[in-house]
Scaffold this motif. Structure first.
Motif, PDB file in Angstrom:
ATOM      1  N   ALA A 358       0.835  -1.205   0.000  1.00 48.98           N
ATOM      2  CA  ALA A 358       0.000   0.000   0.000  1.00 48.98           C
ATOM      3  C   ALA A 358       0.864   1.248   0.000  1.00 48.98           C
ATOM      4  O   ALA A 358       0.597   2.217  -0.726  1.00 48.98           O
ATOM      5  CB  ALA A 358      -0.930  -0.006   1.209  1.00 48.98           C
ATOM      6  N   GLU A 359       1.937   1.245   0.809  1.00 51.52           N
ATOM      7  CA  GLU A 359       2.811   2.412   0.848  1.00 51.52           C
ATOM      8  C   GLU A 359       3.473   2.638  -0.500  1.00 51.52           C
ATOM      9  O   GLU A 359       3.660   3.787  -0.934  1.00 51.52           O
ATOM     10  CB  GLU A 359       3.864   2.250   1.949  1.00 51.52           C
ATOM     11  CG  GLU A 359       3.303   2.439   3.350  1.00 51.52           C
ATOM     12  CD  GLU A 359       4.397   2.544   4.395  1.00 51.52           C
ATOM     13  OE1 GLU A 359       5.591   2.560   4.005  1.00 51.52           O
ATOM     14  OE2 GLU A 359       4.069   2.620   5.585  1.00 51.52           O
ATOM     15  N   ARG A 360       3.836   1.562  -1.157  1.00 57.46           N
ATOM     16  CA  ARG A 360       4.431   1.721  -2.499  1.00 57.46           C
ATOM     17  C   ARG A 360       3.428   2.334  -3.462  1.00 57.46           C
ATOM     18  O   ARG A 360       3.785   3.187  -4.284  1.00 57.46           O
ATOM     19  CB  ARG A 360       4.920   0.361  -3.013  1.00 57.46           C
ATOM     20  CG  ARG A 360       6.197  -0.115  -2.363  1.00 57.46           C
ATOM     21  CD  ARG A 360       6.861  -1.189  -3.227  1.00 57.46           C
ATOM     22  NE  ARG A 360       6.006  -2.367  -3.358  1.00 57.46           N
ATOM     23  CZ  ARG A 360       6.071  -3.440  -2.574  1.00 57.46           C
ATOM     24  NH1 ARG A 360       6.955  -3.472  -1.586  1.00 57.46           N
ATOM     25  NH2 ARG A 360       5.278  -4.472  -2.773  1.00 57.46           N
ATOM     26  N   ARG A 361       2.172   1.897  -3.405  1.00 56.64           N
ATOM     27  CA  ARG A 361       1.154   2.463  -4.296  1.00 56.64           C
ATOM     28  C   ARG A 361       0.928   3.947  -4.018  1.00 56.64           C
ATOM     29  O   ARG A 361       0.839   4.753  -4.944  1.00 56.64           O
ATOM     30  CB  ARG A 361      -0.163   1.685  -4.144  1.00 56.64           C
ATOM     31  CG  ARG A 361      -0.137   0.284  -4.716  1.00 56.64           C
ATOM     32  CD  ARG A 361      -1.543  -0.271  -4.863  1.00 56.64           C
ATOM     33  NE  ARG A 361      -2.219  -0.365  -3.577  1.00 56.64           N
ATOM     34  CZ  ARG A 361      -2.151  -1.436  -2.779  1.00 56.64           C
ATOM     35  NH1 ARG A 361      -1.428  -2.484  -3.135  1.00 56.64           N
ATOM     36  NH2 ARG A 361      -2.808  -1.460  -1.625  1.00 56.64           N
ATOM     37  N   TRP A 362       0.841   4.305  -2.724  1.00 57.49           N
ATOM     38  CA  TRP A 362       0.645   5.722  -2.392  1.00 57.49           C
ATOM     39  C   TRP A 362       1.836   6.557  -2.860  1.00 57.49           C
ATOM     40  O   TRP A 362       1.662   7.687  -3.338  1.00 57.49           O
ATOM     41  CB  TRP A 362       0.455   5.877  -0.884  1.00 57.49           C
ATOM     42  CG  TRP A 362      -0.837   5.344  -0.352  1.00 57.49           C
ATOM     43  CD1 TRP A 362      -0.992   4.342   0.557  1.00 57.49           C
ATOM     44  CD2 TRP A 362      -2.164   5.780  -0.690  1.00 57.49           C
ATOM     45  NE1 TRP A 362      -2.324   4.113   0.809  1.00 57.49           N
ATOM     46  CE2 TRP A 362      -3.066   4.983   0.056  1.00 57.49           C
ATOM     47  CE3 TRP A 362      -2.670   6.741  -1.554  1.00 57.49           C
ATOM     48  CZ2 TRP A 362      -4.439   5.141  -0.028  1.00 57.49           C
ATOM     49  CZ3 TRP A 362      -4.047   6.908  -1.641  1.00 57.49           C
ATOM     50  CH2 TRP A 362      -4.918   6.110  -0.887  1.00 57.49           C
ATOM     51  N   ARG A 363       3.023   6.015  -2.716  1.00 59.79           N
ATOM     52  CA  ARG A 363       4.216   6.757  -3.125  1.00 59.79           C
ATOM     53  C   ARG A 363       4.216   6.978  -4.635  1.00 59.79           C
ATOM     54  O   ARG A 363       4.522   8.077  -5.120  1.00 59.79           O
ATOM     55  CB  ARG A 363       5.474   6.003  -2.679  1.00 59.79           C
ATOM     56  CG  ARG A 363       6.778   6.732  -3.021  1.00 59.79           C
ATOM     57  CD  ARG A 363       7.982   5.896  -2.593  1.00 59.79           C
ATOM     58  NE  ARG A 363       9.218   6.580  -2.934  1.00 59.79           N
ATOM     59  CZ  ARG A 363       9.804   7.493  -2.167  1.00 59.79           C
ATOM     60  NH1 ARG A 363       9.251   7.807  -1.011  1.00 59.79           N
ATOM     61  NH2 ARG A 363      10.914   8.072  -2.544  1.00 59.79           N
ATOM     62  N   SER A 670      10.348  14.024   0.263  1.00 60.43           N
ATOM     63  CA  SER A 670       9.736  14.101   1.593  1.00 60.43           C
ATOM     64  C   SER A 670       8.222  14.111   1.491  1.00 60.43           C
ATOM     65  O   SER A 670       7.535  13.475   2.306  1.00 60.43           O
ATOM     66  CB  SER A 670      10.235  15.344   2.332  1.00 60.43           C
ATOM     67  OG  SER A 670       9.883  16.527   1.645  1.00 60.43           O
ATOM     68  N   VAL A 671       7.686  14.806   0.476  1.00 60.60           N
ATOM     69  CA  VAL A 671       6.231  14.816   0.300  1.00 60.60           C
ATOM     70  C   VAL A 671       5.734  13.427  -0.067  1.00 60.60           C
ATOM     71  O   VAL A 671       4.745  12.928   0.484  1.00 60.60           O
ATOM     72  CB  VAL A 671       5.805  15.848  -0.762  1.00 60.60           C
ATOM     73  CG1 VAL A 671       4.326  15.713  -1.087  1.00 60.60           C
ATOM     74  CG2 VAL A 671       6.106  17.263  -0.285  1.00 60.60           C
ATOM     75  N   ALA A 672       6.416  12.776  -1.008  1.00 57.06           N
ATOM     76  CA  ALA A 672       5.992  11.445  -1.439  1.00 57.06           C
ATOM     77  C   ALA A 672       6.075  10.437  -0.295  1.00 57.06           C
ATOM     78  O   ALA A 672       5.160   9.631  -0.082  1.00 57.06           O
ATOM     79  CB  ALA A 672       6.841  10.979  -2.615  1.00 57.06           C
ATOM     80  N   THR A 673       7.171  10.488   0.469  1.00 54.59           N
ATOM     81  CA  THR A 673       7.334   9.553   1.577  1.00 54.59           C
ATOM     82  C   THR A 673       6.327   9.839   2.685  1.00 54.59           C
ATOM     83  O   THR A 673       5.710   8.923   3.242  1.00 54.59           O
ATOM     84  CB  THR A 673       8.764   9.639   2.138  1.00 54.59           C
ATOM     85  OG1 THR A 673       9.695   9.396   1.080  1.00 54.59           O
ATOM     86  CG2 THR A 673       8.967   8.621   3.247  1.00 54.59           C
TER      87      THR A 673
END
Length: 767
Positions: A358-363, A670-673
């Motif tokens: 999920a974190e990869r998709r959001w990133r 930083s925004v993406a993470t």
């Protein structure tokens, strides 16, 4: 500071939990009396004409009292020409006037009048009659008593072909109170299991879900206890219970979600309980604290609006958010420390794999948006502005009888009065005219007569009910001369009773009941009110004063005080949000970005509300009746609440972005993470809030439906279009100026080193 607080919580965890449980028990007992202590009032503006008129009519008039009720009786078996009709009606009215619960001071209606005067009390179907009854009960007591009297009357006479309704503000708000309790119970039955299921899905752990759930419930119970104590000596609106529950459950569970998730993350990184607790309080705890402060200060601005119903709801939200902050930053950390690694007990499968992917998709989504920030930001803004366009036609007014279902006996009474006696009969305007000297002995009587006749000729006036028809029959040239003792004593008893209903015992005050030809909330009736008030102003002078009250006047006065103070409320809220975000993030421009995006989201919410509730688009899906306007406290409460709740997500997201930025990452990274690591929680928190608010949108009475629907919609917009699209696009365009503060380097210093890691065996044995 967070380390010292964490240490204090660790040392005093048992006394802290014991104190909370004791407070919870006391609050739970006190909360049992809350529904009976709430008021259906709160709509009068202090110092307004409508309040002055209402106060003037509480004493000095026959068949009027501290509160009043109209008894509506329909005989389905007989008409007014049948001998049994009067007997059956007399039996019903006698039961009402003789009921000790009502403390009746007098009555005037169909059974008291004779000749042509009876026609005013007889419906077009010749089966329905009215009787006005004065009660020696204050509004709060009448609200509590009338629903039970209504149920008794309806149940007792239905089998005999008699329909009976008690029509008054007290009976209406008593019914609203009952419906509010029913709606609250239904909403809780729908919401609480749903919240628990969503929490299980988010945490993938039974213990964490139950702890989060309990925090939300206990904060709400404590709030009800405090409100119950306050309601003993201060008038609180019946809407406070629903509003406090709705906001309290959403905010409490959200706050606990942020705290528990961060604590579990810190444990998973190898920190011991102390370090994990300190880090949680420094990050999520700080977010919760600032969020709570923003909500409390924003809602406090509503006290500028001098209307008790708004004060009540604002107070309820402030108290419940205060308890949510206390529970999430003091009590919950103590529970988490005691649980330690057990907070993740009862794990469901798939959590780690799902979270990483999920974190990869959001990133990836954040990076895709930031590659074309102008296009995405423009698309988001255009969509929100398009949704906001209908808000240009927003209309507001106070609630009327249409907020209760058509199946209600009270609603049937209101509808029947309008159907049988004219559209405005159930809500006449009351022109209260006062003379410094008795009317029979002064030339001021000419002013009063002229006022009556001018009002009667106004377009939109069906009729004017007063004593003048009877007085003119006795003294055509000088009607008020018939009030002199010599002439008055010669009048028939029923005529004297009618005169005393409209003229005070000291003969200084007369009331004209102006019946409009439309609903109290219609534009046509509001225009008529302006005309009536203009005529009342013309009559003033020469020892005569006149004020205009009634349902329309009450609503117009309430609308006026809201509109007059709305700019001040908005200005204070914007200042509060800006200053707190400035202090939190040490940035001049980020608060501006947050405010602009919040305004777009709120505008879109208003627009959809207008489409659904004012124009009836999809209103039937909610089971809501189209009344042509929004309840007047809904827009101002929405703007205060939504600015607060939207800032929650802003603070949570930007705190995580700032962590990455201070650690040395560039702006885009930083925004993406930050988005990747917070989006699952923000989405989950938003889902929880939407579930809570939507439950009230489907089960509450109309004002609560509008408020719940608006909150659910706004949170959905904020968690999707705003937080996932507009924020990363705007921050990409702002670049390093996101963190600009005069006198400080644009890039902040690097973050402090990571605390030491402790083996799992040592953490589990630590006390």
């Amino acid at each position: 500071m967070s380390q010292r607080l964490a240490e204090a919580i660790r040392r005093f965890r048992w006394p802290l939990l014991g104190l909370w449980l004791a407070a919870l028990a006391v609050a739970g007992v006190a909360a049992l009396n809350l529904p009976d202590r709430l008021s259906g009032g709160g709509w009068y503006v202090p110092g307004s004409e409508s309040k002055a008129a209402a106060e003037s009519l509480k004493s000095g008039f026959a068949s009027r009292g501290a509160s009043n009720v109209t008894v509506v009786v329909r005989d389905d078996r007989h008409t007014s020409g049948d001998a049994d009709f009067d007997t059956r009606v007399r039996g019903v009215v006698g039961e009402v006037t003789g009921d000790p619960r009502l403390a009746v001071s007098g009555s005037y209606g169909w059974l008291d009048a004779t000749g042509p005067a009876r026609d005013r009390f007889l419906g077009a179907d010749h089966r329905t009659v009215l009787t006005s009854v004065g009660l020696r009960l204050d509004d709060g007591t009448a609200r509590r008593v009338l629903p039970s009297v209504q149920r008794d009357l309806a149940g007792r006479h239905a089998a005999d072909g008699l329909r009976v309704s008690l029509v008054s503000a007290g009976s209406l708000w008593g019914e609203v109170n009952k419906l509010s309790e029913d709606g609250l119970r239904d909403a809780e039955m729908l919401t609480l299991p749903l919240i628990l299921l969503v929490l299980l899905w988010l945490y993938r752990g039974v213990v964490a879900a139950v702890v989060s759930f309990v925090v939300g419930v206990t904060a709400t119970v404590c709030t009800f206890g405090v409100l119950s104590v306050l309601a003993k000596n201060h008038e609180l609106s019946i809407f406070v219970e629903n509003a406090a529950t709705m906001i309290g459950l959403g905010v409490s569970v959200d706050y606990s979600l942020f705290v528990i998730s961060r604590y579990a993350d810190e444990l998973a990184r190898g920190r011991d309980r102390r370090a994990a607790l300190a880090t949680t309080l420094r990050t999520s705890g700080e977010t919760v604290l600032f969020s709570g402060i923003i909500v409390i200060l924003a809602m406090s601005s509503l006290f500028l609006i001098d209307l008790n119903v708004i004060h009540s709801i604002a107070l309820g939200v402030i108290v419940v958010v205060g308890f949510a902050v206390l529970a999430s930053t003091l009590v919950l950390p103590a529970v988490l420390y005691l649980l330690g690694d057990r907070v993740t007990a009862g794990r469901l499968p798939g959590r780690g794999r799902d979270r990483t992917s999920a974190e990869r998709r959001w990133r990836r989504l954040a990076l895709r948006i930031m590659r074309r920030p102008v296009a995405f930001l423009a698309a988001a803004a255009i969509a929100l502005v398009a949704l906001a366009v209908p808000a240009l036609h927003l209309r507001t007014f106070t609630p009327d009888a249409r907020i209760v279902p058509a199946s209600s006996p009270v609603r049937w009474g209101y509808d029947t009065v309008r159907e049988q006696f004219g559209q405005g009969t159930a809500s006449p305007m009351q022109v209260v005219v006062h003379s410094d000297t008795p009317l029979p002995d002064t030339s001021a009587a000419d002013r009063v007569l002229a006022l009556h006749d001018r009002i009667a000729r106004l377009p939109g006036v069906t009729r004017v009910d007063s004593a003048l028809d009877a007085l003119r029959a006795a003294s055509p040239d000088r009607p008020f001369a018939a009030l002199s003792p010599a002439t008055y004593g010669l009048l028939p008893p029923d005529v004297r009773k009618g005169v005393d209903h409209f003229v005070s015992a000291d003969r200084r005050t007369a009331v004209f009941e102006v019946v409009p030809d439309d609903y109290a909330a219609s534009e046509h009736t509001r225009a008529l009110l302006d005309a009536v008030r203009a005529e009342a102003g013309r009559a003033a002078g020469g020892g005569v004063t006149a004020v205009v009250g009634g349902e329309t006047a009450e609503g117009v006065d309430a609308n006026a005080v809201i509109q007059d103070h709305l700019p001040d409320v908005v200005a204070i809220m914007l200042a509060v949000v800006y200053l707190l975000l400035l202090v939190t993030f040490r940035s001049v421009l980020l608060p501006v970005k947050a405010i602009v995006l919040n305004l777009l989201s709120i505008g879109a919410t208003y627009g959809v509300l207008v489409l659904v509730f004012q124009y009836g688009v999809l209103a039937r899906l909610l089971g809501a009746e189209q009344v042509g306007y929004l309840q007047n406290f809904v827009p101002v409460l929405l703007i205060a609440t939504l600015f607060s709740l939207s800032t929650d997500y802003e603070v949570f997201l930007l705190n995580r972005v700032r962590e990455e930025y201070r650690a040395g990452a560039d702006n885009t990274t930083s925004v993406a993470t930050g988005l990747a690591r917070t989006a699952p929680l923000i989405s989950g928190a938003a889902l929880l809030m939407i579930a809570v608010f939507a439950a009230f949108a489907f089960t509450g009475i109309l004002p609560i439906q509008q408020l719940g629907f608006g909150l659910a919609l706004a949170i959905a917009l904020d968690a999707t279009i705003i937080r996932l699209v507009a924020v990363p696009a705007a921050m990409r365009l702002m670049g390093r100026w996101n963190w600009w503060l005069p006198g400080r380097s644009v890039r902040a210093p690097a973050a402090a080193p990571e605390p030491r890691r402790v083996p799992v065996s040592q953490r589990t044995s630590e006390q």
